[in-house]
Write a protein that holds these residues in place. Structure first.
Motif, PDB file in Angstrom:
ATOM      1  N   LYS A  25      17.063  37.617  62.381  1.00  0.00           N
ATOM      2  CA  LYS A  25      16.957  36.470  63.295  1.00  0.00           C
ATOM      3  C   LYS A  25      16.590  35.196  62.527  1.00  0.00           C
ATOM      4  CE  LYS A  25      14.913  35.218  67.714  1.00  0.00           C
ATOM      5  NZ  LYS A  25      14.085  35.660  68.830  1.00  0.00           N
ATOM      6  N   SER A  26      15.646  35.322  61.606  1.00  0.00           N
ATOM      7  CA  SER A  26      15.229  34.175  60.800  1.00  0.00           C
ATOM      8  C   SER A  26      16.395  33.651  59.950  1.00  0.00           C
ATOM      9  CB  SER A  26      14.056  34.570  59.900  1.00  0.00           C
ATOM     10  OG  SER A  26      13.777  33.551  58.974  1.00  0.00           O
ATOM     11  N   LEU A  27      17.156  34.557  59.355  1.00  0.00           N
ATOM     12  CA  LEU A  27      18.289  34.140  58.534  1.00  0.00           C
ATOM     13  C   LEU A  27      19.360  33.454  59.377  1.00  0.00           C
ATOM     14  CD1 LEU A  27      18.425  37.241  56.190  1.00  0.00           C
ATOM     15  CD2 LEU A  27      18.016  34.869  55.461  1.00  0.00           C
ATOM     16  N   HIS A  28      19.598  33.942  60.582  1.00  0.00           N
ATOM     17  CA  HIS A  28      20.556  33.278  61.475  1.00  0.00           C
ATOM     18  C   HIS A  28      20.102  31.860  61.789  1.00  0.00           C
ATOM     19  CE1 HIS A  28      23.955  35.725  62.753  1.00  0.00           C
ATOM     20  NE2 HIS A  28      23.181  36.793  62.600  1.00  0.00           N
ATOM     21  N   LEU A  29      18.817  31.686  62.051  1.00  0.00           N
ATOM     22  CA  LEU A  29      18.303  30.346  62.333  1.00  0.00           C
ATOM     23  C   LEU A  29      18.463  29.429  61.129  1.00  0.00           C
ATOM     24  CD1 LEU A  29      15.055  31.277  64.322  1.00  0.00           C
ATOM     25  CD2 LEU A  29      17.165  30.261  65.244  1.00  0.00           C
ATOM     26  N   GLN A  30      18.191  29.956  59.938  1.00  0.00           N
ATOM     27  CA  GLN A  30      18.341  29.154  58.721  1.00  0.00           C
ATOM     28  C   GLN A  30      19.799  28.752  58.501  1.00  0.00           C
ATOM     29  OE1 GLN A  30      16.138  30.679  55.198  1.00  0.00           O
ATOM     30  NE2 GLN A  30      15.218  32.114  56.660  1.00  0.00           N
ATOM     31  N   ILE A  31      20.704  29.686  58.736  1.00  0.00           N
ATOM     32  CA  ILE A  31      22.126  29.379  58.556  1.00  0.00           C
ATOM     33  C   ILE A  31      22.591  28.357  59.588  1.00  0.00           C
ATOM     34  CG2 ILE A  31      24.455  30.367  58.794  1.00  0.00           C
ATOM     35  CD1 ILE A  31      23.381  32.771  57.158  1.00  0.00           C
ATOM     36  N   ASP A  32      22.097  28.462  60.814  1.00  0.00           N
ATOM     37  CA  ASP A  32      22.468  27.490  61.846  1.00  0.00           C
ATOM     38  C   ASP A  32      22.048  26.077  61.465  1.00  0.00           C
ATOM     39  OD1 ASP A  32      23.769  29.242  63.517  1.00  0.00           O
ATOM     40  OD2 ASP A  32      22.053  29.552  64.846  1.00  0.00           O
ATOM     41  N   GLU A  33      20.997  25.949  60.671  1.00  0.00           N
ATOM     42  CA  GLU A  33      20.511  24.638  60.244  1.00  0.00           C
ATOM     43  C   GLU A  33      21.223  24.124  58.994  1.00  0.00           C
ATOM     44  OE1 GLU A  33      16.299  25.142  59.787  1.00  0.00           O
ATOM     45  OE2 GLU A  33      15.985  25.447  61.936  1.00  0.00           O
ATOM     46  N   ASP A  34      21.984  24.986  58.334  1.00  0.00           N
ATOM     47  CA  ASP A  34      22.709  24.629  57.107  1.00  0.00           C
ATOM     48  C   ASP A  34      24.197  24.541  57.445  1.00  0.00           C
ATOM     49  OD1 ASP A  34      24.181  24.793  54.693  1.00  0.00           O
ATOM     50  OD2 ASP A  34      22.564  25.877  53.686  1.00  0.00           O
TER      51      ASP A  34
END
Length: 117
Positions: A25-34
């Motif tokens: 979930k954290s990685l998905h959020l990070q990718i959504d911001e990049d």
């Protein structure tokens, strides 16, 4: 006797609270911001879906399409966030596969184990 649906809810909660799920979930959020990572991942996933659709419809996948998919895969693997995301997805997929094996064991008494045939 325990309610199967209550146990399913407990299992859902256990998965949601697992370290693997939290990392995913954290990685998905990070990718959504990049924006770059997000676009790269979306392009790769769309290519995968297109190839799967062709296979399911019985269409031949060209050598060019295979090469393009391989190049896209190599490209996304070089992006650190996407690579970590794919690893986290794989770990969670293994966990869910293992859980699926456990919960379907009672059916083996009736139908046998199709993997053993």
């Amino acid at each position: 006797m325990a309610n199967v649906y209550d146990k399913a809810q407990e299992l859902k909660q256990a998965i949601a609270e697992s370290d693997d799920f939290k990392e995913l979930k954290s990685l998905h959020l990070q990718i959504d911001e990049d924006e770059i990572a997000k676009k790269m991942l979306n392009n790769f996933r769309q290519l995968q879906l297109d190839l799967q659709r062709k296979q399911m419809q019985g269409e031949q996948i060209s050598e060019e399409e295979v090469q393009k998919a391989q190049q896209q895969f190599e490209l996304v693997q070089q992006h650190e966030l996407i690579s970590k995301l794919m690893e986290a997805e794989q770990r969670l997929s293994v966990t869910i596969g293992d859980v699926n094996k456990v919960i379907t064991e009672p059916l083996e008494e009736i139908y046998g184990n199709p993997d053993a045939q």
